[in-house]
Design a protein around this motif. Structure first.
Motif, PDB file in Angstrom:
ATOM      1  N   GLY A   1      41.385  56.190  43.979  1.00  0.00           N
ATOM      2  CA  GLY A   1      41.407  54.984  43.162  1.00  0.00           C
ATOM      3  C   GLY A   1      42.117  55.167  41.834  1.00  0.00           C
ATOM      4  O   GLY A   1      41.919  54.369  40.911  1.00  0.00           O
TER       5      GLY A   1
ATOM      6  N   GLY B   1      44.283  52.363  40.018  1.00  0.00           N
ATOM      7  CA  GLY B   1      43.645  51.296  39.256  1.00  0.00           C
ATOM      8  C   GLY B   1      43.606  51.614  37.780  1.00  0.00           C
ATOM      9  O   GLY B   1      43.837  52.756  37.341  1.00  0.00           O
TER      10      GLY B   1
ATOM     11  N   GLN C   1      37.402  53.502  43.220  1.00  0.00           N
ATOM     12  CA  GLN C   1      37.927  52.405  44.026  1.00  0.00           C
ATOM     13  C   GLN C   1      37.215  51.087  43.704  1.00  0.00           C
ATOM     14  O   GLN C   1      36.344  51.017  42.840  1.00  0.00           O
ATOM     15  CB  GLN C   1      37.690  52.680  45.512  1.00  0.00           C
ATOM     16  CG  GLN C   1      38.322  53.913  46.095  1.00  0.00           C
ATOM     17  CD  GLN C   1      38.014  53.980  47.568  1.00  0.00           C
ATOM     18  OE1 GLN C   1      38.764  53.507  48.409  1.00  0.00           O
ATOM     19  NE2 GLN C   1      36.875  54.577  47.884  1.00  0.00           N
ATOM     20  N   LEU C   2      37.557  50.072  44.495  1.00  0.00           N
ATOM     21  CA  LEU C   2      36.765  48.851  44.490  1.00  0.00           C
ATOM     22  C   LEU C   2      35.328  49.189  44.871  1.00  0.00           C
ATOM     23  O   LEU C   2      35.084  50.068  45.713  1.00  0.00           O
ATOM     24  CB  LEU C   2      37.311  47.843  45.497  1.00  0.00           C
ATOM     25  CG  LEU C   2      38.721  47.281  45.282  1.00  0.00           C
ATOM     26  CD1 LEU C   2      39.081  46.353  46.431  1.00  0.00           C
ATOM     27  CD2 LEU C   2      38.808  46.543  43.971  1.00  0.00           C
ATOM     28  N   THR C   3      34.383  48.486  44.275  1.00  0.00           N
ATOM     29  CA  THR C   3      32.980  48.738  44.565  1.00  0.00           C
ATOM     30  C   THR C   3      32.679  48.628  46.054  1.00  0.00           C
ATOM     31  O   THR C   3      31.913  49.429  46.608  1.00  0.00           O
ATOM     32  CB  THR C   3      32.099  47.746  43.778  1.00  0.00           C
ATOM     33  OG1 THR C   3      32.359  47.892  42.383  1.00  0.00           O
ATOM     34  CG2 THR C   3      30.628  47.993  44.048  1.00  0.00           C
ATOM     35  N   SER C   4      33.281  47.668  46.720  1.00  0.00           N
ATOM     36  CA  SER C   4      32.976  47.426  48.134  1.00  0.00           C
ATOM     37  C   SER C   4      33.356  48.601  49.026  1.00  0.00           C
ATOM     38  O   SER C   4      32.825  48.737  50.127  1.00  0.00           O
ATOM     39  CB  SER C   4      33.687  46.159  48.611  1.00  0.00           C
ATOM     40  OG  SER C   4      35.085  46.242  48.385  1.00  0.00           O
TER      41      SER C   4
ATOM     42  N   GLY D   1      32.870  41.405  42.800  1.00  0.00           N
ATOM     43  CA  GLY D   1      33.138  41.040  41.422  1.00  0.00           C
ATOM     44  C   GLY D   1      31.940  40.430  40.725  1.00  0.00           C
ATOM     45  O   GLY D   1      30.863  40.259  41.294  1.00  0.00           O
TER      46      GLY D   1
ATOM     47  N   ASP E   1      29.174  44.329  37.085  1.00  0.00           N
ATOM     48  CA  ASP E   1      29.996  45.234  36.289  1.00  0.00           C
ATOM     49  C   ASP E   1      29.230  45.790  35.094  1.00  0.00           C
ATOM     50  O   ASP E   1      29.293  46.997  34.809  1.00  0.00           O
ATOM     51  CB  ASP E   1      31.252  44.509  35.813  1.00  0.00           C
ATOM     52  CG  ASP E   1      32.238  45.442  35.131  1.00  0.00           C
ATOM     53  OD1 ASP E   1      32.405  46.575  35.601  1.00  0.00           O
ATOM     54  OD2 ASP E   1      32.847  45.032  34.133  1.00  0.00           O
TER      55      ASP E   1
ATOM     56  N   ASP F   1      34.311  40.388  46.962  1.00  0.00           N
ATOM     57  CA  ASP F   1      34.947  41.674  46.680  1.00  0.00           C
ATOM     58  C   ASP F   1      34.132  42.532  45.716  1.00  0.00           C
ATOM     59  O   ASP F   1      34.614  43.541  45.211  1.00  0.00           O
ATOM     60  CB  ASP F   1      36.347  41.454  46.100  1.00  0.00           C
ATOM     61  CG  ASP F   1      37.303  40.863  47.127  1.00  0.00           C
ATOM     62  OD1 ASP F   1      37.119  41.142  48.328  1.00  0.00           O
ATOM     63  OD2 ASP F   1      38.226  40.126  46.722  1.00  0.00           O
TER      64      ASP F   1
ATOM     65  N   TRP G   1      40.055  40.540  41.678  1.00  0.00           N
ATOM     66  CA  TRP G   1      38.861  40.793  42.478  1.00  0.00           C
ATOM     67  C   TRP G   1      37.591  40.740  41.632  1.00  0.00           C
ATOM     68  O   TRP G   1      36.490  40.501  42.158  1.00  0.00           O
ATOM     69  CB  TRP G   1      38.962  42.132  43.218  1.00  0.00           C
ATOM     70  CG  TRP G   1      38.839  43.367  42.371  1.00  0.00           C
ATOM     71  CD1 TRP G   1      39.843  44.116  41.863  1.00  0.00           C
ATOM     72  CD2 TRP G   1      37.616  44.017  41.963  1.00  0.00           C
ATOM     73  NE1 TRP G   1      39.333  45.187  41.142  1.00  0.00           N
ATOM     74  CE2 TRP G   1      37.974  45.148  41.195  1.00  0.00           C
ATOM     75  CE3 TRP G   1      36.261  43.746  42.166  1.00  0.00           C
ATOM     76  CZ2 TRP G   1      37.039  45.996  40.631  1.00  0.00           C
ATOM     77  CZ3 TRP G   1      35.307  44.593  41.594  1.00  0.00           C
ATOM     78  CH2 TRP G   1      35.702  45.699  40.844  1.00  0.00           C
ATOM     79  N   ASN G   2      37.715  40.958  40.317  1.00  0.00           N
ATOM     80  CA  ASN G   2      36.559  40.881  39.424  1.00  0.00           C
ATOM     81  C   ASN G   2      35.884  39.512  39.459  1.00  0.00           C
ATOM     82  O   ASN G   2      34.728  39.387  39.061  1.00  0.00           O
ATOM     83  CB  ASN G   2      36.987  41.171  37.985  1.00  0.00           C
ATOM     84  CG  ASN G   2      37.147  42.642  37.690  1.00  0.00           C
ATOM     85  OD1 ASN G   2      36.332  43.243  36.994  1.00  0.00           O
ATOM     86  ND2 ASN G   2      38.196  43.239  38.219  1.00  0.00           N
TER      87      ASN G   2
END
Length: 374
Positions: A3, A6, A81-84, A186, A191, A184, A178-179
């Motif tokens: 990640g 990002g 990475q993305l949380t998902s 968000g 957060d 996703d 995506w936030n």
């Protein structure tokens, strides 16, 4: 390092942490040994990874996570990475016998967060979660005041966090799209509530109840490719938290607020003996012995601006980048088995508080925060 293409993974963890460690000659362990981190960049875009590697003179990168995890020379897996996508990747790293360190939230839901914590503990690997706010100069000064007994009995904490994130039409947004999509992972609650959980716990005590109101103030945004989309996730949250000892904390978090304070986040702590306002870097105090006597009279101008009646807390030390400081502690934990308390269970507590905050808002009531165990 998964990640790193990002914003956070690149700026804070790669450039300002591990590459900064290399620039200073490595991490001295105190016995004449120097630890030299060798990052392997992992992500989905071959083009982006190659560009980052060339920019910083790095030799190793890959779009195949499992190949990297199979490499016996790899000791630590880091995830930004993305949380998902995080929980699945952490499971794979733990199964490969790697120590794991990751951004928060550690998973999209509490069940997954607890599962990866249990897997890591059972596997005997060392595990950690980024809790960077604790290492900010302003909060370290606040910690110094608490340790010195400056406040006496703490009564309350009031926090203000946020800034205006542009909608993406006439000015580009400062945060990825995506936030603002629930699907996703968000939302400002997912957060920021994990941050507030560890900040409140470490400085003042565990959160015992939460009552929150969330909102999507700006439901229409424009993504990175110039296409309009519906913002389905919350962009503001107003939370009240009850802590041990009767301390009440109130924290507002918003990506739809314009800033009228010295820093993007500030915490005011009021105690019987004194008060403090801490931000990212600064911290101001007012002791009870020099507290003025305000009198409510709207017909008379304020004689002296209130903010001028506070005293700045001196640095008294050199503050390094907070992400880098925590990286150094985790590396020492892995190599020397030095103490470490910011593990995947602490990450799960943050996920729990976010879930309860969203549920509190949906149900319109205050909820108890149970203590988690593995």
């Amino acid at each position: 390092m998964n990640g790193v293409t990002g914003r956070m993974g690149y700026r804070q963890h790669l450039v300002r942490s591990l590459l900064a460690l290399r620039e200073q000659g490595g991490l001295e362990l105190g016995d004449g040994t120097v630890l030299w981190p060798e990052p392997i960049l992992v992500g989905r875009s071959e083009q982006a990874l190659r560009a980052l590697a060339e920019r910083h003179g790095l030799d190793r990168w890959s779009t195949r996570l499992d190949d990297v995890l199979a490499d016996p020379s790899v000791d630590i897996y880091f995830d930004a990475q993305l949380t998902s996508a995080r929980a699945d990747a952490l499971r794979r790293a733990i199964a490969a016998g790697k120590h794991v360190y990751c951004e928060k939230p550690t998973a999209a839901d509490l069940d997954d967060a607890l599962d990866v914590a249990r897997l890591a503990t059972a596997a005997g690997v060392k595990h950690g979660v980024v809790q960077d706010k604790l290492f900010l100069p302003g909060l370290r000064k606040l910690r110094r005041l608490l340790d010195g007994g400056f406040f006496g009995r703490v009564l309350s904490v009031r926090g203000e966090f946020g800034y205006w994130v542009f909608e993406g039409d006439w000015q580009a947004a400062q945060r990825p799209s995506w936030n603002y999509r629930t699907a996703d992972g968000g939302g400002i609650v997912r957060d920021m509530f994990p941050h507030w959980e560890y900040v409140l716990r470490e400085l003042f005590g565990p959160v015992r109840t939460v009552q929150a109101q969330v909102a999507t103030h700006l439901p229409h945004r424009v993504n990175e490719h110039g296409r309009p989309y519906e913002a389905t996730a919350d962009d503001a949250a107003y939370g009240v938290f009850q802590l041990d000892g009767g301390i009440v904390a109130q924290i507002n978090s918003s990506w739809a607020v314009r800033v009228d304070r010295p820093e993007l986040v500030e915490f005011q702590v009021d105690g019987v003996e004194g008060s403090a306002v801490a931000g990212l870097r600064g911290c101001r105090v007012q002791h009870r012995s020099v507290t003025p006597r305000p009198v409510w009279n709207p017909d008379v101008p304020v004689a002296a601006p209130f903010r001028e009646q506070w005293q700045e807390v001196p640095d008294n030390e050199v503050f390094d980048n907070g992400f880098k400081v925590q990286w150094e502690l985790f590396l020492r934990h892995v190599v020397l088995d030095e103490p470490w308390r910011w593990d995947l269970l602490s990450g799960a507590r943050g996920v729990q508080l976010a879930e309860l905050g969203l549920r509190s808002s949906a149900e319109g009531r205050r909820l108890t925060v149970p203590e988690l165990e593995l």
